[in-house]
Design an enzyme around this catalytic site. Structure first.
Site, PDB file in Angstrom:
ATOM      1  N   GLU A  50       0.830  -1.213   0.000  1.00 48.51           N
ATOM      2  CA  GLU A  50       0.000   0.000   0.000  1.00 48.51           C
ATOM      3  C   GLU A  50       0.862   1.259   0.000  1.00 48.51           C
ATOM      4  OE1 GLU A  50      -3.011   0.295  -0.692  1.00 48.51           O
ATOM      5  OE2 GLU A  50      -3.569  -1.803  -0.586  1.00 48.51           O
ATOM      6  N   TYR A 133      -5.855   6.046   5.243  1.00 43.76           N
ATOM      7  CA  TYR A 133      -6.049   5.085   4.154  1.00 43.76           C
ATOM      8  C   TYR A 133      -5.297   3.775   4.422  1.00 43.76           C
ATOM      9  CZ  TYR A 133      -5.315   2.660  -0.170  1.00 43.76           C
ATOM     10  OH  TYR A 133      -5.241   1.663  -1.096  1.00 43.76           O
ATOM     11  N   ASP A 151      -9.092   6.161  -0.721  1.00 43.44           N
ATOM     12  CA  ASP A 151      -8.079   6.979  -1.390  1.00 43.44           C
ATOM     13  C   ASP A 151      -8.743   7.672  -2.580  1.00 43.44           C
ATOM     14  OD1 ASP A 151      -8.478   4.959  -3.182  1.00 43.44           O
ATOM     15  OD2 ASP A 151      -6.360   4.476  -3.462  1.00 43.44           O
TER      16      ASP A 151
END
Ligand code: SF4
Length: 358
Positions: A50, A133, A151
């Site tokens: 991520e 996020y 996001d």
């Protein structure tokens, strides 16, 4: 902004997000791409992927992810990695503070959390470099918690689904979408729901160009599509033009070696290696600032441009052959420059010139 749209928080329908869940999960089950970080949803892998995907497309991130995991397979290896190795593994991804934060975070997890990620979005958010996020992604994908990961991609999908024609960057919109999604997270499939939203945004409800509504499992529910406004959504405020800065970059060579120096510890490209440079245009009267003796020929060899988020560097490169190495630099061989030293991509063209002459 489409005609009739107002400032913010306007135009969003009361679309029931619960109605989105079954169709989206079913589509995801049949269409999810096989990605290296999906083979195993341990928090370490989800976290690294991520952070990489915040700045890089999936296809480009894959080799970085595989190389990173092969070199640093767990928190212990990451916490102990020398900074040069971290920067080299991150070279080309940019935003080097992110990889430094990964290492800081690994050290904190080892020292304060017994080497485990906390299974709570709130605690995850307290760790360096982990924002709303990423915390949502780890909490839902690795721990199966009902925590949305919102996001820009998810905001775009949500704005189109709800026909929202206000500015998507408004915190109010993000907050409302996060709350509405959290309320419908399906027990037992939280990670898949997070990933299905991401996946839809990546391959169907595309960021650039028209969304592929004819392939979309949510087409019948989508208010943006039904109202004919999907292609104009998301609405964003116009970007401010970037500041353009002229820089003179010096390739100081002494025999086989070339000069590098570290950038200041704070600010743009903090603490990273660079070729010596000066702000503004080069004048021979400025040679002394770099320790170049007077009368030494300074040859202009190439120009390059690098775009940062808010700034653009217009760079002129100068080649200088020196009989003696001036003090104040790190002198490295070309081989070290190629294999060991991590240089920000802003200097890629200059490194290539030194290595290949082109
Ligand atoms: Fe996006 Fe079109 Fe699907 Fe709506 S129908 S979510 S605009 S791809």
């Amino acid at each position: 902004m489409p005609e009739g749209a107002e400032e913010s928080g306007r135009g969003m329908t009361e679309l029931d997000f619960a109605a989105v869940v079954p169709g989206l999960l079913d589509w995801y089950d049949r269409n999810a791409r096989i990605l290296p970080w999906r083979e195993d949803s341990s928090p370490y892998r989800v976290w690294i992927s991520e952070i990489m995907l915040q700045q890089t497309r999936v296809e480009a991130a894959k080799p970085y992810f595989e190389r990173f995991l092969a070199a640093l397979p767990d928190l212990e290896a990451l916490a102990a990695a020398p900074e040069e190795q971290l920067l080299k593994l991150w070279e080309g991804l940019g935003y080097y503070s992110r990889v430094r934060n990964l290492a800081r975070c690994a050290r904190i997890l080892l020292a304060e959390y017994g080497g485990r990620f906390p299974a709570s979005a709130e605690e995850l958010r307290g760790l360096p470099g982990i924002g709303e996020y990423t915390a949502g992604a780890i909490a839902s994908i690795s721990f199966g918690l009902p925590e949305p990961a919102v996001d820009g991609n998810v905001l775009r999908v949500a704005a189109r689904l709800t026909g929202y024609t206000g500015e998507v960057a408004q915190p109010r919109f993000r907050k409302e979408i996060t709350e509405r999604l959290r309320a419908v997270y399906p027990a037992g499939r939280c990670g898949d729901f997070t990933q299905s939203l991401m996946e839809l945004g990546a391959v169907v409800c595309l960021p650039n160009g028209a969304p592929k509504c004819s392939l979309c499992p949510l087409a019948e529910l989508c208010e943006g599509r039904l109202a004919g406004t999907a292609a104009e959504i998301p609405v964003r405020a116009p970007k401010k033009p970037r500041r353009v800065e002229l820089r003179s970059v010096f390739l100081l060579c002494c025999g086989e070696r070339v000069a590098l120096r570290k950038r200041p510890p704070e600010g743009l490209l903090a603490g990273l290696w660079e070729f010596p440079s000066l702000a503004g245009a080069f004048e021979p009267s400025r040679q002394a600032e770099l320790g170049i003796p007077p009368e030494t020929p300074v040859r202009r060899v190439l120009s390059a441009r690098h775009v940062f988020t808010h700034l653009e560097w217009e760079m002129q490169g100068y080649l200088v052959e020196l009989p003696q190495p001036p003090a104040g630099y790190q002198w490295v061989t070309r081989e070290e420059l190629e294999e060991r030293i991590s240089l920000p991509s802003a200097f890629r063209a200059f490194r290539r010139f030194l290595l290949t002459g082109k």
